[in-house]
Design an enzyme around this catalytic site. Sequence first.
Site, short mmCIF file in Angstrom:
data_model
loop_
_atom_site.label_atom_id
_atom_site.label_comp_id
_atom_site.label_asym_id
_atom_site.label_seq_id
_atom_site.Cartn_x
_atom_site.Cartn_y
_atom_site.Cartn_z
N GLY A 11 0.78 -1.23 0.00
CA GLY A 11 0.00 0.00 0.00
C GLY A 11 0.81 1.28 0.00
O GLY A 11 0.33 2.34 0.39
N SER A 12 2.06 1.21 -0.45
CA SER A 12 2.88 2.43 -0.45
C SER A 12 2.29 3.48 -1.38
O SER A 12 2.32 4.67 -1.08
CB SER A 12 4.33 2.12 -0.83
N ASN A 13 1.69 3.05 -2.48
CA ASN A 13 1.04 4.01 -3.38
C ASN A 13 -0.20 4.59 -2.72
O ASN A 13 -0.47 5.79 -2.83
CB ASN A 13 0.69 3.36 -4.71
N LEU A 84 -4.22 -7.01 -7.61
CA LEU A 84 -3.73 -8.08 -8.50
C LEU A 84 -4.83 -8.87 -9.19
O LEU A 84 -4.56 -9.87 -9.84
CB LEU A 84 -2.80 -9.00 -7.71
N ASN A 101 -5.22 2.59 -13.18
CA ASN A 101 -4.27 1.61 -12.66
C ASN A 101 -2.87 2.13 -12.91
O ASN A 101 -2.63 2.92 -13.82
CB ASN A 101 -4.46 0.27 -13.38
N HIS A 103 1.04 0.68 -13.58
CA HIS A 103 1.79 -0.54 -13.89
C HIS A 103 3.28 -0.18 -13.86
O HIS A 103 3.67 0.85 -14.44
CB HIS A 103 1.38 -1.07 -15.27
N ASP A 144 -4.26 -4.51 -18.17
CA ASP A 144 -3.20 -3.56 -18.58
C ASP A 144 -3.38 -3.07 -20.01
O ASP A 144 -2.41 -2.95 -20.75
CB ASP A 144 -1.83 -4.26 -18.45
N GLU A 173 6.43 6.06 -9.33
CA GLU A 173 5.03 5.81 -8.93
C GLU A 173 4.59 6.80 -7.87
O GLU A 173 3.54 7.45 -7.96
CB GLU A 173 4.88 4.39 -8.37
C1 GRF Z 1 3.50 -1.31 -7.55
O1 GRF Z 1 4.63 -1.88 -8.14
C2 GRF Z 1 2.53 -0.93 -8.61
O2 GRF Z 1 3.13 -0.43 -9.78
C3 GRF Z 1 1.88 -2.24 -8.90
O3 GRF Z 1 1.78 -2.90 -7.66
C4 GRF Z 1 2.73 -2.33 -6.77
C5 GRF Z 1 1.99 -1.69 -5.63
O4 GRF Z 1 2.87 -1.43 -4.62
N1 GRF Z 1 0.59 -2.05 -9.49
P1 GRF Z 1 2.26 -0.83 -3.24
O5 GRF Z 1 1.37 -1.90 -2.64
O6 GRF Z 1 1.52 0.42 -3.61
O7 GRF Z 1 3.48 -0.54 -2.40
#
Ligand code: GRF
Length: 188
Positions: A11-13, A84, A101, A103, A144, A173
């Site tokens: 969940g870093s994003n 996923l 999304n 990628h 994708d 990202e």
């Molecule tokens: C990232 O590599 C993103 O590009 C892909 O899944 C990963 C998510 O990472 N879709 P996080 O869970 O947000 O750290």
Amino acid sequence: KNIAIFASGAGSNAQKIIDHFRHSDLARVSLILCNKPGAGVLQIAERENIPAVIIDKTAFFNSDTYIKVLQEAHTDLVVLAGFLWKVPANLVQAYPNKIINIHPALLPKYGGKGMYGHFVHEAVVAAGDKESGITIHFVNEKYDDGETILQERCEVTSTDTPESVAKKVQALEHRWFPVIVERLLSEK
Ligand code: GRF
């Protein structure tokens, strides 16, 4: 505006998007949906006091359950941040051009089912590519495959490893995903 985030992992994003809108009056992350009990993103939801939903696989692929959940949360934008599963057609149709999304590669290269995270960076290094990067795109019924919103690139040198590429890509990202979310919500 209300952002709903789907995530499966750390969940870093999601964290970066939450941070970006923390003091915004444009939008906020109002819901987090996760298909993996125990995933890091659920700890983030708890710490940030954001409602979290654990997705039931059968219901996700065979009913309108989660469309209703999104509608009840008055969702304006659905953000897949490391989610996923493929989004089922009924959900894509319920939120046309409102699901995005990210990628960790330059689509159409290294896209499709199973191509995520480390596998992607290993393939980039193995292929001897001179660059990699991110693709932020609209989600349609295929993996994708939707219209690209933004691509950002990073250099890949002969000394790079999948880990070092992953770091550069993750930096892209974290830098760009919140910006694109804001841009889309400002337009709508
Ligand atoms: C990232 O590599 C993103 O590009 C892909 O899944 C990963 C998510 O990472 N879709 P996080 O869970 O947000 O750290």
